[in-house]
Design a protein around this motif. Sequence first.
Motif, PDB file in Angstrom:
ATOM      1  N   GLU A  91       0.856  -1.178   0.000  1.00 41.32           N
ATOM      2  CA  GLU A  91       0.000   0.000   0.000  1.00 41.32           C
ATOM      3  C   GLU A  91       0.892   1.228   0.000  1.00 41.32           C
ATOM      4  O   GLU A  91       1.750   1.378   0.879  1.00 41.32           O
ATOM      5  N   VAL A  92       0.691   2.089  -1.003  1.00 40.99           N
ATOM      6  CA  VAL A  92       1.430   3.342  -1.077  1.00 40.99           C
ATOM      7  C   VAL A  92       0.716   4.314  -0.145  1.00 40.99           C
ATOM      8  O   VAL A  92      -0.407   4.741  -0.413  1.00 40.99           O
ATOM      9  N   ARG A  93       1.346   4.663   0.983  1.00 38.18           N
ATOM     10  CA  ARG A  93       0.735   5.550   1.981  1.00 38.18           C
ATOM     11  C   ARG A  93       0.782   7.012   1.529  1.00 38.18           C
ATOM     12  O   ARG A  93      -0.186   7.731   1.642  1.00 38.18           O
ATOM     13  N   ASP A  94       1.942   7.444   1.064  1.00 35.12           N
ATOM     14  CA  ASP A  94       2.108   8.787   0.516  1.00 35.12           C
ATOM     15  C   ASP A  94       3.329   8.742  -0.396  1.00 35.12           C
ATOM     16  O   ASP A  94       3.855   7.679  -0.685  1.00 35.12           O
ATOM     17  N   GLU A  95       3.780   9.913  -0.837  1.00 38.11           N
ATOM     18  CA  GLU A  95       4.886   9.910  -1.801  1.00 38.11           C
ATOM     19  C   GLU A  95       6.230   9.512  -1.195  1.00 38.11           C
ATOM     20  O   GLU A  95       7.201   9.330  -1.917  1.00 38.11           O
TER      21      GLU A  95
END
Length: 131
Positions: free
Chosen positions: A58-62
């Motif tokens: 899961e990409v949480r933020d950049e």
Amino acid sequence: MTTQAELDDRYGRTARPVRRRLLWGALIAVAALGIGWLGWTAVSNSVEAVSVDGLGYEVRDEHTVEVSFQLTAPEGRSVACAVQALDKEFGVVGWKIVQYEGDGDHRMRHTETVPTVAEATTGLVESCWVT
């Protein structure tokens, strides 16, 4: 008249020399050692094997990706894993080495947070090994 010794010599029925027997014995011994070594190598590699199944990411933020995975390791042995994050061109934008102590269970499920230098599109476990 042809004698028995001449016939035996002509048709190859003479006794084998001792050297030939020693050579065959040495070849058989070397072959047995080679097969034994290959067997031992196969067994020792499979005993220390670690398998990893990626469960997702899961990409949480950049600057952050969470990678979930399950690993199967030899019971009671410590394991280290290289977890990495990749961008859309499959370049590595983040990675970390994590270590897990052998707690008696040979199947372990983990979720690791990987910091990144740019936005990632995926996260995965590159490899795991027994430490």
